[in-house]
Design an enzyme around this catalytic site. Structure first.
Site, PDB file in Angstrom:
ATOM      1  N   ASP A 174       1.947  -0.188  11.643  1.00 43.84           N
ATOM      2  CA  ASP A 174       1.871  -1.554  12.212  1.00 43.84           C
ATOM      3  C   ASP A 174       3.159  -2.350  11.988  1.00 43.84           C
ATOM      4  OD1 ASP A 174       0.061  -3.244   9.489  1.00 43.84           O
ATOM      5  OD2 ASP A 174       1.749  -1.834   9.489  1.00 43.84           O
ATOM      6  N   GLY A 223       0.839  -1.202   0.000  1.00 45.06           N
ATOM      7  CA  GLY A 223       0.000   0.000   0.000  1.00 45.06           C
ATOM      8  C   GLY A 223       0.877   1.257   0.000  1.00 45.06           C
ATOM      9  N   ARG A 269       1.440  -5.084  -5.914  1.00 43.64           N
ATOM     10  CA  ARG A 269       1.682  -6.307  -5.156  1.00 43.64           C
ATOM     11  C   ARG A 269       2.166  -7.368  -6.124  1.00 43.64           C
ATOM     12  NH1 ARG A 269      -2.556  -3.778  -1.872  1.00 43.64           N
ATOM     13  NH2 ARG A 269      -1.575  -3.337   0.117  1.00 43.64           N
ATOM     14  N   THR A 296       4.088   2.802   5.418  1.00 42.26           N
ATOM     15  CA  THR A 296       2.676   2.400   5.441  1.00 42.26           C
ATOM     16  C   THR A 296       1.940   3.330   6.406  1.00 42.26           C
ATOM     17  OG1 THR A 296       1.080   0.710   6.145  1.00 42.26           O
ATOM     18  CG2 THR A 296       3.245   0.621   7.182  1.00 42.26           C
ATOM     19  N   ASP A 324      -0.393   2.524   8.280  1.00 40.67           N
ATOM     20  CA  ASP A 324      -0.941   1.760   9.412  1.00 40.67           C
ATOM     21  C   ASP A 324      -0.144   1.870  10.694  1.00 40.67           C
ATOM     22  OD1 ASP A 324      -1.780  -1.036   7.200  1.00 40.67           O
ATOM     23  OD2 ASP A 324      -2.673   0.958   7.460  1.00 40.67           O
ATOM     24  N   ASP A 354       5.507  -4.979   6.072  1.00 43.85           N
ATOM     25  CA  ASP A 354       6.079  -6.287   6.443  1.00 43.85           C
ATOM     26  C   ASP A 354       6.292  -7.184   5.233  1.00 43.85           C
ATOM     27  OD1 ASP A 354       4.230  -6.511   9.569  1.00 43.85           O
ATOM     28  OD2 ASP A 354       6.284  -5.864   9.156  1.00 43.85           O
ATOM     29  N   ARG A 363      -5.671  -1.682   8.435  1.00 43.79           N
ATOM     30  CA  ARG A 363      -5.621  -3.121   8.175  1.00 43.79           C
ATOM     31  C   ARG A 363      -5.991  -3.859   9.457  1.00 43.79           C
ATOM     32  NH1 ARG A 363      -3.308  -5.722   3.637  1.00 43.79           N
ATOM     33  NH2 ARG A 363      -1.974  -3.939   3.181  1.00 43.79           N
TER      34      ARG A 363
HETATM   35  P1  ADP Z   1       3.123  -4.585   2.656  1.00 43.03           P
HETATM   36  O1  ADP Z   1       4.555  -4.526   2.234  1.00 43.03           O
HETATM   37  O2  ADP Z   1       2.477  -3.241   2.784  1.00 43.03           O
HETATM   38  O3  ADP Z   1       2.901  -5.504   3.841  1.00 43.03           O
HETATM   39  P2  ADP Z   1       2.162  -6.726   0.995  1.00 43.03           P
HETATM   40  O4  ADP Z   1       1.909  -7.646   2.135  1.00 43.03           O
HETATM   41  O5  ADP Z   1       1.187  -6.656  -0.122  1.00 43.03           O
HETATM   42  O6  ADP Z   1       2.330  -5.230   1.434  1.00 43.03           O
HETATM   43  O7  ADP Z   1       3.592  -7.152   0.376  1.00 43.03           O
HETATM   44  C1  ADP Z   1       4.102  -6.362  -0.687  1.00 43.03           C
HETATM   45  C2  ADP Z   1       4.884  -7.283  -1.616  1.00 43.03           C
HETATM   46  O8  ADP Z   1       5.972  -7.909  -0.921  1.00 43.03           O
HETATM   47  C3  ADP Z   1       4.066  -8.446  -2.136  1.00 43.03           C
HETATM   48  O9  ADP Z   1       3.268  -8.051  -3.233  1.00 43.03           O
HETATM   49  C4  ADP Z   1       5.172  -9.420  -2.566  1.00 43.03           C
HETATM   50  O10 ADP Z   1       5.732  -8.986  -3.785  1.00 43.03           O
HETATM   51  C5  ADP Z   1       6.212  -9.215  -1.475  1.00 43.03           C
HETATM   52  N1  ADP Z   1       6.034 -10.221  -0.443  1.00 43.03           N
HETATM   53  C6  ADP Z   1       5.059 -10.260   0.453  1.00 43.03           C
HETATM   54  N2  ADP Z   1       5.203 -11.345   1.252  1.00 43.03           N
HETATM   55  C7  ADP Z   1       6.333 -11.999   0.824  1.00 43.03           C
HETATM   56  C8  ADP Z   1       7.029 -13.188   1.215  1.00 43.03           C
HETATM   57  N3  ADP Z   1       6.591 -13.919   2.256  1.00 43.03           N
HETATM   58  N4  ADP Z   1       8.132 -13.548   0.552  1.00 43.03           N
HETATM   59  C9  ADP Z   1       8.566 -12.803  -0.492  1.00 43.03           C
HETATM   60  N5  ADP Z   1       7.953 -11.680  -0.923  1.00 43.03           N
HETATM   61  C10 ADP Z   1       6.856 -11.277  -0.268  1.00 43.03           C
HETATM   62  O1  F6P Z   2      -1.688  -1.064   4.409  1.00 41.97           O
HETATM   63  C1  F6P Z   2      -2.210   0.206   4.084  1.00 41.97           C
HETATM   64  C2  F6P Z   2      -3.686   0.080   3.763  1.00 41.97           C
HETATM   65  O2  F6P Z   2      -4.194   1.343   3.470  1.00 41.97           O
HETATM   66  C3  F6P Z   2      -4.516  -0.537   4.880  1.00 41.97           C
HETATM   67  O3  F6P Z   2      -4.799   0.388   5.916  1.00 41.97           O
HETATM   68  C4  F6P Z   2      -5.730  -0.974   4.105  1.00 41.97           C
HETATM   69  O4  F6P Z   2      -6.446  -2.009   4.743  1.00 41.97           O
HETATM   70  C5  F6P Z   2      -5.100  -1.499   2.816  1.00 41.97           C
HETATM   71  O5  F6P Z   2      -3.884  -0.769   2.644  1.00 41.97           O
HETATM   72  C6  F6P Z   2      -5.968  -1.320   1.593  1.00 41.97           C
HETATM   73  O6  F6P Z   2      -5.276  -1.970   0.547  1.00 41.97           O
HETATM   74  P1  F6P Z   2      -5.617  -1.610  -0.986  1.00 41.97           P
HETATM   75  O7  F6P Z   2      -5.094  -0.233  -1.275  1.00 41.97           O
HETATM   76  O8  F6P Z   2      -4.906  -2.661  -1.773  1.00 41.97           O
HETATM   77  O9  F6P Z   2      -7.123  -1.672  -1.123  1.00 41.97           O
END
Ligand code: ADP
Ligand code: F6P
Length: 320
Positions: free
Chosen positions: A130, A12, A73, A126, A128, A104, A172
């Protein structure tokens, strides 16, 4: 062989990411690196979507929300063969390291790429807040200010109509935005995933403060709790107070970053490049006890951030 650093934004987006991209670019160039912007997160790395970033490319973005190099993503990056493919691409591009700005999930990808041999540094981006290893994440302050501005507007009309506004905010699975903005807006009640709650106690609370002369009511609901529309309907049914649900949604993700986000992003971006210059990878940059620091990614991902129960108690005791 020329020294190059890559930078990407993933997950995000959040206000302040551009300030971080700018700081990474400017500080790396100052240290003699060339900088490659990797478009659309790990997708762009796998698809070789690159843009050269120079001092002028990152002009006039510090004040802009969002990310100039896009985000996306990339579930494919969870497969090791794609991590190895990314490593080979980084080597072809002569990238000696990558700064990955996100949450994360982004850091898990950075840990894998580091393990494959390309030093990566994560920056917490982010709204959040978090990320367990950091007391602050880029975008949190701007998002909270947006929420407070929106709730203050809702408070005006709720007052005029003597209504109850039930407002859902992002986060989130975390309630940090909800709690801080609930306190800042004098919310009658704040519902967060981290604390138990039930509709009967909210209704009792509203009846109690109404008997003390209160004319308008704000209930802040973290999206991790949800059910905002139902909560509004239950309040109206039980109290006779007209109630309206508002889901703020993605307005919380935009806007010009606040000073705090611009400064935090700039200092974290600069710090990340310092680490890569020393050949250090597999780290996340965080903010703790008033200082910017770095921690091993796996250690960062195993940390737990305590919920601010004292703030929750204060909110409960002074907002009525
Ligand atoms: P955020 O970084 O905000 O937590 P996501 O959870 O969507 O957002 O993760 C962002 C990107 O990081 C994912 O689209 C993927 O490309 C990569 N990613 C997420 N989890 C993993 C993982 N366990 N191992 C490798 N790459 C990951
Ligand atoms: O992680 C940031 C965030 O804005 C969260 O607060 C929310 O739940 C999520 O992203 C929404 O994701 P997307 O933009 O993919 O709908």
């Amino acid at each position: 062989m020329e020294k190059k650093i890559g930078v990407l934004t993933s997950g995000g987006d959040s206000p302040g990411m551009n300030a971080a991209i700018r700081a990474v670019t400017r500080s790396a160039i100052f240290k003699g690196f060339k900088v490659v912007g990797i478009l659309r997160g790990y997708n762009g790395l796998l698809n070789k979507e690159f843009v050269d970033l120079d001092v002028r490319t990152v002009s006039d973005i510090i004040q802009r929300g969002g990310t100039a190099i896009y985000t996306a993503r990339c579930p494919e990056f969870k497969e090791w063969e794609n991590v190895e493919k990314a490593k080979k691409i980084c080597e072809e591009q002569q990238m000696c390291g990558v700064v990955t700005i996100g949450g994360d999930g982004t850091f898990r990808g950075a840990a894998d790429l580091s393990r494959a041999g390309i030093p990566c540094i994560g920056i917490p981006g982010t709204i959040d807040n978090d990320i367990q290893c950091s007391e602050y994440t880029i975008g949190y302050d701007t998002a909270m200010n947006t929420v407070v501005e929106m709730i203050d507007k809702l408070r005006d009309t709720s007052h005029s109509h003597e209504r109850c506004a039930v407002v859902e905010v992002m986060g989130r699975h975390a309630g940090h935005i909800a709690l801080a903005t609930g306190l800042a807006c004098g919310a009658t009640a704040v519902l967060v995933p981290e604390m138990p709650h039930d509709i009967d106690s909210i209704i009792s609370r509203i009846k109690e403060v109404r008997s003390m002369g209160k004319k308008q009511f704000i209930i802040v609901v973290a999206e991790g709790v949800g059910g905002t529309q139902e909560i509004a309907e239950q309040i109206e049914k039980a109290t006779g107070i007209e109630s309206r649900a508002t889901i703020l949604g993605h307005v919380q993700r935009g806007g010009s970053p606040t000073v705090r986000d611009r400064v935090m992003a700039s200092e974290m971006g600069y710090y990340a490049v310092e680490l890569l210059e020393k050949g250090i990878g597999n780290r996340v940059v965080g903010y703790k006890d008033g200082k910017i620091y770095d921690v091993d990614i796996q250690e960062a991902l195993s940390m737990k951030k305590p919920f601010n129960e004292r703030r929750y108690k204060i909110c409960d005791e002074i907002n009525f």
